[in-house]
Each structure stands twice: as structure tokens, then as C-alpha cells.
Write an enzyme that holds these catalytic residues in place. Sequence first.
Site, PDB file in Angstrom:
ATOM      1  N   CYS A 240     -31.700 -31.903 -26.519  1.00  0.00           N
ATOM      2  CA  CYS A 240     -31.938 -31.050 -27.683  1.00  0.00           C
ATOM      3  C   CYS A 240     -30.617 -30.558 -28.266  1.00  0.00           C
ATOM      4  O   CYS A 240     -30.431 -30.545 -29.482  1.00  0.00           O
ATOM      5  CB  CYS A 240     -32.831 -29.869 -27.296  1.00  0.00           C
ATOM      6  SG  CYS A 240     -33.136 -28.715 -28.654  1.00  0.00           S
TER       7      CYS A 240
ATOM      8  N   CYS B  73     -37.886 -25.775 -23.198  1.00  0.00           N
ATOM      9  CA  CYS B  73     -38.124 -24.982 -24.403  1.00  0.00           C
ATOM     10  C   CYS B  73     -39.507 -25.190 -25.006  1.00  0.00           C
ATOM     11  O   CYS B  73     -40.159 -24.238 -25.406  1.00  0.00           O
ATOM     12  CB  CYS B  73     -37.037 -25.269 -25.436  1.00  0.00           C
ATOM     13  SG  CYS B  73     -36.733 -27.017 -25.735  1.00  0.00           S
TER      14      CYS B  73
END
EC number: 2.8.1.13
Length: 379
Positions: A107, A204
Site C-alpha cells: 500500500c 488496514c
Amino acid sequence: MQTSKQDNSNIKVIVGLSGGVDSSVTALLLKQQGYDVEGLFMKNWEGDDTEDYCPAAEDLKDVLAICEKLDIPLHVENFSGEYWDRVFEHFLAEYQSGRTPNPDILCNKEVKFKAFLEHAMTLGADYIATGHYARISRDENGQCYLLKGLDNNKDQSYFLYTLQQHQLSKSMFPIGELEKPYVRQLAEEADLITHDKKDSTGICFIGERKFKDFLQQFLPAQPGDIVNTEGEVIGHHEGLMYHTLGQRKGLGIGGGFGDSGLPWFSADKNLETNQLIAVQGSDHPLLNHAFLTADTCDWVSGHCPALKQALKAKVRYRQPEQPCQILSEKNGEIIVQFDEEQTAITPGQSVVFYEGETCLGGAIITGRYHSLSEINEDK
């Protein structure tokens, strides 16, 4: 930490605001230092807004409050398409292949310091800033170095090892010089709503949900047998993807099943037979290896460190750095030897290298071995 305003008013910094205390204080410090600060809230995941589990809406609410408090404009951008294509599909493919990926590293590489950075530049930003516990130094030639955060307990350089020179040259990590308790103190003194907000944990896009429940939505579980090194069935698993190497919890095997009475650990996966291999005792040879292979290398300087140079590395985030050397680098693959055997080296995870305070880069682990001859046999 009230900083006198330098003449930074012509330098626009867009802060990635997550709704947490770290990014809030990042914006606060930059504002105090006189920068032209704007905030940007990234929505990287679709599908939560109609569910009971909905952190994004709460986080955005906190971000709006922070921006109002600091009197900075806010951009709200949806990067969920980029996240799905560049991070989540890879995450699923790795689990299907029996590996254990680290999506937070990807990410950072593909979304926060690529999609967000590129978008911020179109908004006229000179820099982006995030609430990471890491530091950037620059030499007189403009070369950037990624350094560990000063708070050893919070250092996040492990998750940032993929960043290249261009990304570092356009990034700021204002809280990298601070320790977490002081960051919370600054937030409280500035009356920021996030000052006592709990730190986010876990992957996340999964957040507080149960990992198994989440993964089942995307990958069909294939139950199978847990076997010992002799091939004897000693238990059953609900799916290989739910187990990582070195895992002790969740095997459902009593410690006394074998002769030794030692606890059982997951040590290997056989994808062909859908079997999880378990061993007794954390010192079992199947759990401990001195060599690893890795590919998909990312070096902060742009090139691999010198071979056989004394380095330190870690194969998981919370592990202390371990002495090692890179023995070879060929066709994008490296062979690494540690001074001492490492427990539960896990394919799909990252090995990240350090020299003192400097993070040199890293690579994704492809295999773990007891000797060089074992590596050659595997080729």
C-alpha cells in the site's frame, strides 16, 4: 513543540490525514512551521459504508474536525480502484499461493507514495507528508536516505523500504523525530480530537474484523489435514491460508499429542496435498533457517548493497535486527545468510536491511534454507 514560523509559506505540503493522532500532529507541526498545508483523506476500500463495521466514516469525521481546528482545506479522494488493482489482488494471489503477504508495505509503495503522491502533485503540492515514524536525510548531492524513526518502539521504516529517491525527495515525516507519548501530548495541548484515539491495528482494510471471516468472502476455504513430519494425521485445518509459519495458536493440537509434550507449531505447507505440516518445539529444524532467498528487490539508493558486507536485517516488523550478509544478487534475486538461524522465515513477507540507522531497502522472501547446497538443489 511550538516552532517559530520560517518563511515556508510558498511551500505547499499536502498531508495524508487518516483520522489518527500521528497524521493530525503531522499537519499541526507543518502548520506551526509556516508551510502552506492542506489535508487529503484517502478512501482506499469500498464496501464498508453499509456494514456494521464502518471505520472510514468515523475517520473522515475526525479528519474534518482536525482540518477545521487547524484551519486547513481538505481534499477527499477515492483510491479504492488503485488499491484493489495494485494491492488487494496481489494480497489474494499470495494467499492462494500459500504465502503470507504484507499488504501495508505494498500500500505504501503503490498507493500512499505513488497514487497519492502523483495526485498531490496535480494539486500543486511541493511535498506530501504522512504520520510515519521514520526520517529522511539528504546529502549535499541531493541523495536521500531513509532513516529509522527515533522512537524505537514505533519505527516504521520496515514498511517504507520500497520508497525510491523520487518519492523520498517529495516526502516529509515530521513526527519521525518524536516519541509517541510526546506526539499525543502535542495533540492534547493543541486540543486535537484525536489526542486519545486508539492506534489502528491489523491490516488496514480488515481492521478489527476477524481475519478468517474477512478472507472467506474472497477465497473459498479448503479444509485439510495437519500432519507431522512422518506424514501422520494429527489434526485438521480449515484452510492453509489461515495459518502462517511459526504459528502456535489455532492449531487445535494438544501439546501432549507427541512424545515430547512440547507445543506444536505450523512449520510448512504442502499445497499439492493441502496439508499443514506441524512440528513440536520452537527449536525444531523445520522452523529455523540461516539462509533465505528473496526477489522483488527495492533499494533506496537504487542499487544492491555490496555483497558479503556486514549488514543487519529483519524478516518481520517486530523482530530485532539480526547480523547478516547478502551472498549473491542475480537476475533480481538475492541469497542472504544470517549469522544465526532465524525462526519462522516466511515466504511472502519482507526481509529489510539496515546499516546503523539507515534503512537500505529490502525484498520479498521466496524461500528459507539450512545451507547453500540446499538452495542449489531447489533451483
